[in-house]
Motif scaffolding. Structure first.
Motif, PDB file in Angstrom:
ATOM      1  N   LYS A 124       0.837  -1.201   0.000  1.00  0.00           N
ATOM      2  CA  LYS A 124       0.000   0.000   0.000  1.00  0.00           C
ATOM      3  C   LYS A 124       0.872   1.251   0.000  1.00  0.00           C
ATOM      4  O   LYS A 124       0.591   2.209  -0.732  1.00  0.00           O
ATOM      5  CB  LYS A 124      -0.924   0.009   1.208  1.00  0.00           C
ATOM      6  CG  LYS A 124      -1.875   1.190   1.224  1.00  0.00           C
ATOM      7  CD  LYS A 124      -2.749   1.168   2.466  1.00  0.00           C
ATOM      8  CE  LYS A 124      -3.714   2.322   2.527  1.00  0.00           C
ATOM      9  NZ  LYS A 124      -3.242   3.599   2.151  1.00  0.00           N
ATOM     10  N   GLU A 125       1.932   1.253   0.793  1.00  0.00           N
ATOM     11  CA  GLU A 125       2.835   2.410   0.828  1.00  0.00           C
ATOM     12  C   GLU A 125       3.490   2.625  -0.533  1.00  0.00           C
ATOM     13  O   GLU A 125       3.623   3.762  -0.994  1.00  0.00           O
ATOM     14  CB  GLU A 125       3.914   2.206   1.897  1.00  0.00           C
ATOM     15  CG  GLU A 125       3.411   2.325   3.312  1.00  0.00           C
ATOM     16  CD  GLU A 125       4.486   2.014   4.342  1.00  0.00           C
ATOM     17  OE1 GLU A 125       5.642   1.725   3.956  1.00  0.00           O
ATOM     18  OE2 GLU A 125       4.168   2.061   5.531  1.00  0.00           O
ATOM     19  N   PHE A 126       3.885   1.538  -1.175  1.00  0.00           N
ATOM     20  CA  PHE A 126       4.512   1.638  -2.486  1.00  0.00           C
ATOM     21  C   PHE A 126       3.514   2.161  -3.518  1.00  0.00           C
ATOM     22  O   PHE A 126       3.853   2.995  -4.361  1.00  0.00           O
ATOM     23  CB  PHE A 126       5.077   0.274  -2.907  1.00  0.00           C
ATOM     24  CG  PHE A 126       5.959   0.349  -4.105  1.00  0.00           C
ATOM     25  CD1 PHE A 126       7.257   0.818  -3.991  1.00  0.00           C
ATOM     26  CD2 PHE A 126       5.507  -0.032  -5.356  1.00  0.00           C
ATOM     27  CE1 PHE A 126       8.090   0.905  -5.098  1.00  0.00           C
ATOM     28  CE2 PHE A 126       6.318   0.049  -6.467  1.00  0.00           C
ATOM     29  CZ  PHE A 126       7.620   0.519  -6.328  1.00  0.00           C
ATOM     30  N   LEU A 127       2.278   1.705  -3.454  1.00  0.00           N
ATOM     31  CA  LEU A 127       1.241   2.178  -4.368  1.00  0.00           C
ATOM     32  C   LEU A 127       0.953   3.660  -4.141  1.00  0.00           C
ATOM     33  O   LEU A 127       0.837   4.433  -5.103  1.00  0.00           O
ATOM     34  CB  LEU A 127      -0.043   1.358  -4.201  1.00  0.00           C
ATOM     35  CG  LEU A 127      -1.200   1.725  -5.122  1.00  0.00           C
ATOM     36  CD1 LEU A 127      -0.813   1.513  -6.578  1.00  0.00           C
ATOM     37  CD2 LEU A 127      -2.425   0.906  -4.774  1.00  0.00           C
ATOM     38  N   ASP A 128       0.854   4.065  -2.881  1.00  0.00           N
ATOM     39  CA  ASP A 128       0.639   5.488  -2.576  1.00  0.00           C
ATOM     40  C   ASP A 128       1.792   6.334  -3.107  1.00  0.00           C
ATOM     41  O   ASP A 128       1.582   7.410  -3.662  1.00  0.00           O
ATOM     42  CB  ASP A 128       0.489   5.698  -1.069  1.00  0.00           C
ATOM     43  CG  ASP A 128      -0.830   5.170  -0.528  1.00  0.00           C
ATOM     44  OD1 ASP A 128      -1.747   4.923  -1.326  1.00  0.00           O
ATOM     45  OD2 ASP A 128      -0.918   4.979   0.710  1.00  0.00           O
ATOM     46  N   ALA A 129       3.011   5.852  -2.930  1.00  0.00           N
ATOM     47  CA  ALA A 129       4.186   6.574  -3.430  1.00  0.00           C
ATOM     48  C   ALA A 129       4.128   6.665  -4.956  1.00  0.00           C
ATOM     49  O   ALA A 129       4.474   7.694  -5.538  1.00  0.00           O
ATOM     50  CB  ALA A 129       5.467   5.886  -2.982  1.00  0.00           C
ATOM     51  N   GLY A 130       3.695   5.595  -5.601  1.00  0.00           N
ATOM     52  CA  GLY A 130       3.575   5.597  -7.061  1.00  0.00           C
ATOM     53  C   GLY A 130       2.554   6.609  -7.546  1.00  0.00           C
ATOM     54  O   GLY A 130       2.779   7.299  -8.550  1.00  0.00           O
ATOM     55  N   LEU A 131       1.438   6.733  -6.843  1.00  0.00           N
ATOM     56  CA  LEU A 131       0.424   7.712  -7.221  1.00  0.00           C
ATOM     57  C   LEU A 131       0.931   9.139  -7.029  1.00  0.00           C
ATOM     58  O   LEU A 131       0.684  10.015  -7.856  1.00  0.00           O
ATOM     59  CB  LEU A 131      -0.863   7.482  -6.421  1.00  0.00           C
ATOM     60  CG  LEU A 131      -1.625   6.205  -6.769  1.00  0.00           C
ATOM     61  CD1 LEU A 131      -2.796   5.996  -5.814  1.00  0.00           C
ATOM     62  CD2 LEU A 131      -2.111   6.243  -8.206  1.00  0.00           C
TER      63      LEU A 131
ATOM     64  N   GLU B  53      11.942  15.234  -7.890  1.00  0.00           N
ATOM     65  CA  GLU B  53      10.534  15.105  -7.525  1.00  0.00           C
ATOM     66  C   GLU B  53      10.029  13.677  -7.750  1.00  0.00           C
ATOM     67  O   GLU B  53       9.197  13.186  -6.999  1.00  0.00           O
ATOM     68  CB  GLU B  53       9.679  16.091  -8.318  1.00  0.00           C
ATOM     69  CG  GLU B  53       9.857  17.525  -7.898  1.00  0.00           C
ATOM     70  CD  GLU B  53       9.399  17.796  -6.482  1.00  0.00           C
ATOM     71  OE1 GLU B  53       8.331  17.289  -6.076  1.00  0.00           O
ATOM     72  OE2 GLU B  53      10.133  18.505  -5.771  1.00  0.00           O
ATOM     73  N   ALA B  54      10.525  13.022  -8.777  1.00  0.00           N
ATOM     74  CA  ALA B  54      10.086  11.658  -9.071  1.00  0.00           C
ATOM     75  C   ALA B  54      10.549  10.686  -7.999  1.00  0.00           C
ATOM     76  O   ALA B  54       9.854   9.721  -7.683  1.00  0.00           O
ATOM     77  CB  ALA B  54      10.614  11.221 -10.432  1.00  0.00           C
ATOM     78  N   TYR B  55      11.716  10.937  -7.416  1.00  0.00           N
ATOM     79  CA  TYR B  55      12.250  10.030  -6.405  1.00  0.00           C
ATOM     80  C   TYR B  55      11.678  10.316  -5.021  1.00  0.00           C
ATOM     81  O   TYR B  55      11.585   9.416  -4.189  1.00  0.00           O
ATOM     82  CB  TYR B  55      13.779  10.133  -6.368  1.00  0.00           C
ATOM     83  CG  TYR B  55      14.406   9.234  -5.333  1.00  0.00           C
ATOM     84  CD1 TYR B  55      14.379   7.858  -5.488  1.00  0.00           C
ATOM     85  CD2 TYR B  55      14.988   9.765  -4.191  1.00  0.00           C
ATOM     86  CE1 TYR B  55      14.931   7.027  -4.540  1.00  0.00           C
ATOM     87  CE2 TYR B  55      15.544   8.941  -3.231  1.00  0.00           C
ATOM     88  CZ  TYR B  55      15.520   7.573  -3.413  1.00  0.00           C
ATOM     89  OH  TYR B  55      16.052   6.755  -2.467  1.00  0.00           O
ATOM     90  N   LYS B  56      11.288  11.550  -4.780  1.00  0.00           N
ATOM     91  CA  LYS B  56      10.854  11.969  -3.443  1.00  0.00           C
ATOM     92  C   LYS B  56       9.784  11.067  -2.822  1.00  0.00           C
ATOM     93  O   LYS B  56       9.914  10.679  -1.660  1.00  0.00           O
ATOM     94  CB  LYS B  56      10.386  13.411  -3.486  1.00  0.00           C
ATOM     95  CG  LYS B  56      10.390  14.087  -2.139  1.00  0.00           C
ATOM     96  CD  LYS B  56       9.973  15.541  -2.257  1.00  0.00           C
ATOM     97  CE  LYS B  56      11.132  16.365  -2.765  1.00  0.00           C
ATOM     98  NZ  LYS B  56      10.890  17.798  -2.746  1.00  0.00           N
ATOM     99  N   PRO B  57       8.712  10.680  -3.525  1.00  0.00           N
ATOM    100  CA  PRO B  57       7.692   9.831  -2.896  1.00  0.00           C
ATOM    101  C   PRO B  57       8.216   8.447  -2.489  1.00  0.00           C
ATOM    102  O   PRO B  57       7.669   7.820  -1.589  1.00  0.00           O
ATOM    103  CB  PRO B  57       6.618   9.683  -3.973  1.00  0.00           C
ATOM    104  CG  PRO B  57       6.806  10.834  -4.873  1.00  0.00           C
ATOM    105  CD  PRO B  57       8.272  11.125  -4.853  1.00  0.00           C
ATOM    106  N   PHE B  58       9.281   7.999  -3.133  1.00  0.00           N
ATOM    107  CA  PHE B  58       9.786   6.664  -2.836  1.00  0.00           C
ATOM    108  C   PHE B  58      10.860   6.649  -1.751  1.00  0.00           C
ATOM    109  O   PHE B  58      11.292   5.590  -1.327  1.00  0.00           O
ATOM    110  CB  PHE B  58      10.342   6.013  -4.112  1.00  0.00           C
ATOM    111  CG  PHE B  58       9.287   5.742  -5.137  1.00  0.00           C
ATOM    112  CD1 PHE B  58       8.380   4.717  -4.967  1.00  0.00           C
ATOM    113  CD2 PHE B  58       9.178   6.534  -6.271  1.00  0.00           C
ATOM    114  CE1 PHE B  58       7.406   4.464  -5.921  1.00  0.00           C
ATOM    115  CE2 PHE B  58       8.206   6.299  -7.217  1.00  0.00           C
ATOM    116  CZ  PHE B  58       7.319   5.264  -7.033  1.00  0.00           C
ATOM    117  N   GLU B  59      11.327   7.819  -1.319  1.00  0.00           N
ATOM    118  CA  GLU B  59      12.400   7.878  -0.316  1.00  0.00           C
ATOM    119  C   GLU B  59      12.055   7.115   0.947  1.00  0.00           C
ATOM    120  O   GLU B  59      12.850   6.310   1.435  1.00  0.00           O
ATOM    121  CB  GLU B  59      12.734   9.334   0.032  1.00  0.00           C
ATOM    122  CG  GLU B  59      13.502  10.053  -1.021  1.00  0.00           C
ATOM    123  CD  GLU B  59      13.767  11.511  -0.655  1.00  0.00           C
ATOM    124  OE1 GLU B  59      14.780  12.029  -1.136  1.00  0.00           O
ATOM    125  OE2 GLU B  59      12.971  12.101   0.102  1.00  0.00           O
ATOM    126  N   SER B  60      10.860   7.358   1.478  1.00  0.00           N
ATOM    127  CA  SER B  60      10.489   6.692   2.747  1.00  0.00           C
ATOM    128  C   SER B  60      10.300   5.192   2.542  1.00  0.00           C
ATOM    129  O   SER B  60      10.674   4.391   3.397  1.00  0.00           O
ATOM    130  CB  SER B  60       9.241   7.318   3.319  1.00  0.00           C
ATOM    131  OG  SER B  60       8.148   7.139   2.455  1.00  0.00           O
TER     132      SER B  60
END
Length: 109
Positions: free
Chosen positions: A13-20, A96-103
């Motif tokens: 779910k976290e990965f999907l949220d980061a992808g969105l 910006e593209a990497y930022k959601p995936f950092e966590s």
């Protein structure tokens, strides 16, 4: 075993949220690039038309060469500035593209 399924579901779910979030950021960045390209194209066309108008009004060969030289210099400087701006935009897009995936990536380590 149930705990590992819950952990996997939570991570998914976290990965999907980061992808969105990534998709939203990329969409915004693509719009910024398109606007930048449109503005550059408009300005280049206007500058070219103005130079052509000056050339048609030139009274001598020397004046025509001067007008063409000035236009070529200005066009080159504008191109270099635009290239720099676009490369900066692409660097910002990558960040910006990497930022959601950092966590998500930090938790996976």
């Amino acid at each position: 075993m149930v705990q590992s399924f819950e952990d996997a579901g939570k991570a998914g779910k976290e990965f999907l949220d980061a992808g969105l979030k990534n998709f939203a950021a990329m969409s915004k960045s693509a719009q910024a690039l398109a606007a930048e390209a449109a503005e550059y194209s408009r300005k280049t066309f206007e500058d070219g038309a103005a130079a052509l108008e000056k050339l048609t009004g030139a009274r001598s060969l020397e004046k025509a060469v001067e007008i063409q030289t000035d236009y070529a210099r200005q066009a080159y400087e504008s191109f270099v500035a635009q290239s720099t701006r676009v490369s900066e935009l692409y660097a910002e897009i990558a960040k910006e593209a990497y930022k959601p995936f950092e966590s998500v990536v930090a938790k996976a380590k």
